[in-house]
Design an enzyme around this catalytic site. Structure first.
Site, PDB file in Angstrom:
ATOM      1  N   ARG A  77       0.797  -1.241   0.000  1.00 42.05           N
ATOM      2  CA  ARG A  77       0.000   0.000   0.000  1.00 42.05           C
ATOM      3  C   ARG A  77       0.825   1.283   0.000  1.00 42.05           C
ATOM      4  NH1 ARG A  77      -4.150  -3.117  -1.341  1.00 42.05           N
ATOM      5  NH2 ARG A  77      -5.189  -4.191   0.358  1.00 42.05           N
ATOM      6  N   ASP A 307      -1.238 -13.180  -0.696  1.00 46.22           N
ATOM      7  CA  ASP A 307      -2.177 -12.106  -1.060  1.00 46.22           C
ATOM      8  C   ASP A 307      -2.462 -11.230   0.172  1.00 46.22           C
ATOM      9  OD1 ASP A 307      -3.749 -10.411  -2.462  1.00 46.22           O
ATOM     10  OD2 ASP A 307      -5.343 -11.827  -2.918  1.00 46.22           O
ATOM     11  N   PRO A 321     -12.225  -5.721  -0.106  1.00 49.98           N
ATOM     12  CA  PRO A 321     -11.930  -7.147  -0.042  1.00 49.98           C
ATOM     13  C   PRO A 321     -10.485  -7.408   0.377  1.00 49.98           C
ATOM     14  CG  PRO A 321     -11.803  -6.394  -2.310  1.00 49.98           C
ATOM     15  CD  PRO A 321     -12.120  -5.183  -1.472  1.00 49.98           C
ATOM     16  N   GLY A 322     -10.260  -8.488   1.089  1.00 47.80           N
ATOM     17  CA  GLY A 322      -8.887  -8.875   1.387  1.00 47.80           C
ATOM     18  C   GLY A 322      -8.638  -9.108   2.857  1.00 47.80           C
TER      19      GLY A 322
HETATM   20  O1  DOR Z   1      -9.058  -9.506  -1.783  1.00 51.08           O
HETATM   21  C1  DOR Z   1      -8.287  -8.885  -2.505  1.00 51.08           C
HETATM   22  N1  DOR Z   1      -7.702  -7.743  -2.102  1.00 51.08           N
HETATM   23  N2  DOR Z   1      -8.053  -9.345  -3.732  1.00 51.08           N
HETATM   24  C2  DOR Z   1      -7.345  -8.634  -4.641  1.00 51.08           C
HETATM   25  O2  DOR Z   1      -7.141  -9.120  -5.716  1.00 51.08           O
HETATM   26  C3  DOR Z   1      -6.859  -7.287  -4.311  1.00 51.08           C
HETATM   27  C4  DOR Z   1      -6.662  -7.150  -2.869  1.00 51.08           C
HETATM   28  C5  DOR Z   1      -6.439  -5.722  -2.418  1.00 51.08           C
HETATM   29  O3  DOR Z   1      -5.683  -5.001  -3.073  1.00 51.08           O
HETATM   30  O4  DOR Z   1      -6.987  -5.349  -1.392  1.00 51.08           O
HETATM   31 ZN    ZN Z   2      -5.696 -10.517  -7.024  1.00 49.00          ZN
END
Ligand code: DOR
Ligand code: ZN
Length: 413
Positions: A77, A307, A321-322
């Protein structure tokens, strides 16, 4: 300076035995069941001794020495969203998790679309910490989906990877051109396979359709190649469905140079009513999880990648998401895969270190003479509870806080 690691369980992709490793100036110089302490040099009050040698004897300690891990897929980030993570905290999280190399995604602000930006981030990371940081370039400029002019000016072998991670490239003709350029310049294409037509309604179809599309286009451009360059390289990120992994295995069987990674969260948890923690691709069903593990056993999965996607709690509440992954990957994978009886520790090391290190062209990933002495020392027997508040990452977004696991990283060298 020499360091002798004595009487410790040594595990890499092809070895698992109790022995010794001798290191000189950061390079492994000897690996054997027993190693005599290297030549005495100085005559002191207590006789001859080697002033240049540190001996670490692990007799009686139930720990294991493995090559330090390499993560092909992390989001730090920085620049742009440093309230979620920055280079410093990202590197600290990597080290806490047993990683000495990470590959960073380009969905920062500004997006990393030039060699100059990538090199600057790598330089800053080098000043901050001792681990290897590779910054990946976006495959379309600013992740906007069509402009690939920035790739055309790259020289052959100048960069390792490109990706539009987080989005994927929707236009077939653009993607085909990306495969052509990357083949010529020896760049591995990291595919975030998501057909956005289906993202709002059917995330399974979104991944499956785009996986099929990418394989088809890659085959058109690269099938039949004999040299490394002619064969190109397509690597699928965070594969999560049974259908996608089957398509990838089929394509590999045809001889296409296609690899893939799986995340710890997609093999550790399913997504159902009770657990719908938002991540992209989503947590899937038991059948998918089983298929991914089977593919790991069969050799169709090249790497485990975290990830690592840090987000603030506010951003999560808004639907970002993530989840974080660097400090969770080893315990989750060790507990699920090795203690679960699906893989040996050697097979796990291959997925978390040997293979991804080779893909990043690093001199690490095995405990053999001549390789960098980048190690992780871990304890495997004591169950403990994951405490997200003790982690080095800036963010706390994980559904795994409070669960019991095995496999604790004690030290990274
Ligand atoms: O869950 C995810 N978060 N999948 C992704 O491909 C991008 C990532 C993010 O950058 O937060
Ligand atoms: Zn991805």
């Amino acid at each position: 300076m020499q360091t002798l690691y004595k009487n410790i369980r040594i595990v890499d992709d092809t070895q698992d035995f109790t022995g010794c490793v001798l290191v000189e100036d950061g390079i492994i110089t000897q690996v054997a069941e027993t190693i005599d302490e290297p030549a005495f040099e100085i005559l002191g009050a207590y006789g001859l001794y080697n002033s240049n040698l540190i001996v670490r004897d692990f007799t009686g300690e139930d720990v294991v020495l493995m090559p330090a891990f390499t993560d092909l897929h992390a989001h730090f980030r920085d620049p742009g969203f440093t309230y979620k993570e920055d280079l410093q905290t990202g590197c600290e999280a990597a080290i806490q998790g047993g990683y000495t190399a990470v590959n960073l995604m380009p969905n920062t602000n500004p997006v990393c679309s030039s060699l100059k930006q990538a090199r600057e981030i790598e330089k800053r990371a080098k000043e901050i910490c001792g681990i290897t940081v590779n910054q990946t370039l976006s495959m379309t400029k600013d992740l906007e989906g069509t402009n690939i002019e920035h790739l055309k000016s790259l020289k052959k072998n100048e960069i390792l990877f490109v990706t539009d991670d987080g989005k994927g490239v929707q236009d077939d003709a653009v993607m085909r051109q990306i495969f052509e350029i990357c083949k010529e310049k020896n760049i591995t294409v990291l595919s975030h396979a998501e057909d956005s037509k289906y993202s709002a309604t059917d995330m399974r179809k979104a991944e499956n359709e785009m996986t099929a599309r990418d394989i088809r286009l890659f085959e058109e451009v690269c099938y039949g190649g004999t040299t490394a360059t002619e064969r190109g390289h397509l690597h699928f990120c965070h594969v999560s469905t049974e259908e996608a992994i089957e398509m990838i295995a089929e394509a590999q069987a045809k001889g296409l140079n296609i690899t893939c990674e799986v995340t710890p969260h997609h093999i550790f948890a399913t997504g159902d009513e009770a657990n719908h923690y938002r991540v992209n691709p989503p947590l899937r069903m038991q059948e998918d999880l089983d298929a991914l593990i089977k593919a790991m056993q069969a050799g169709n999965v090249f790497a485990i990648a975290t990830d690592h996607a840090p987000h603030s709690l506010e951003d999560k509440e808004k639907g970002a998401p993530g989840m974080i992954g660097l400090e969770l990957a080893f315990p989750l994978c060790y507990t699920k895969l090795v203690r679960g009886g699906f893989l040996t520790l050697s097979q796990l090391v291959k997925l978390m270190s040997t293979n991804p290190s080779a893909m990043m062209k690093l001199n690490k990933g095995k405990i053999v003479e001549g390789m960098n002495a980048e190690f992780v020392i871990a304890e495997l027997q004591q169950e403990y509870v994951i405490d997200v508040f003790s982690m080095a990452t800036k963010s706390r977004n994980t559904p795994f806080n409070g669960i019991s696991v095995f496999g604790k990283v004690l030290e990274v060298i």
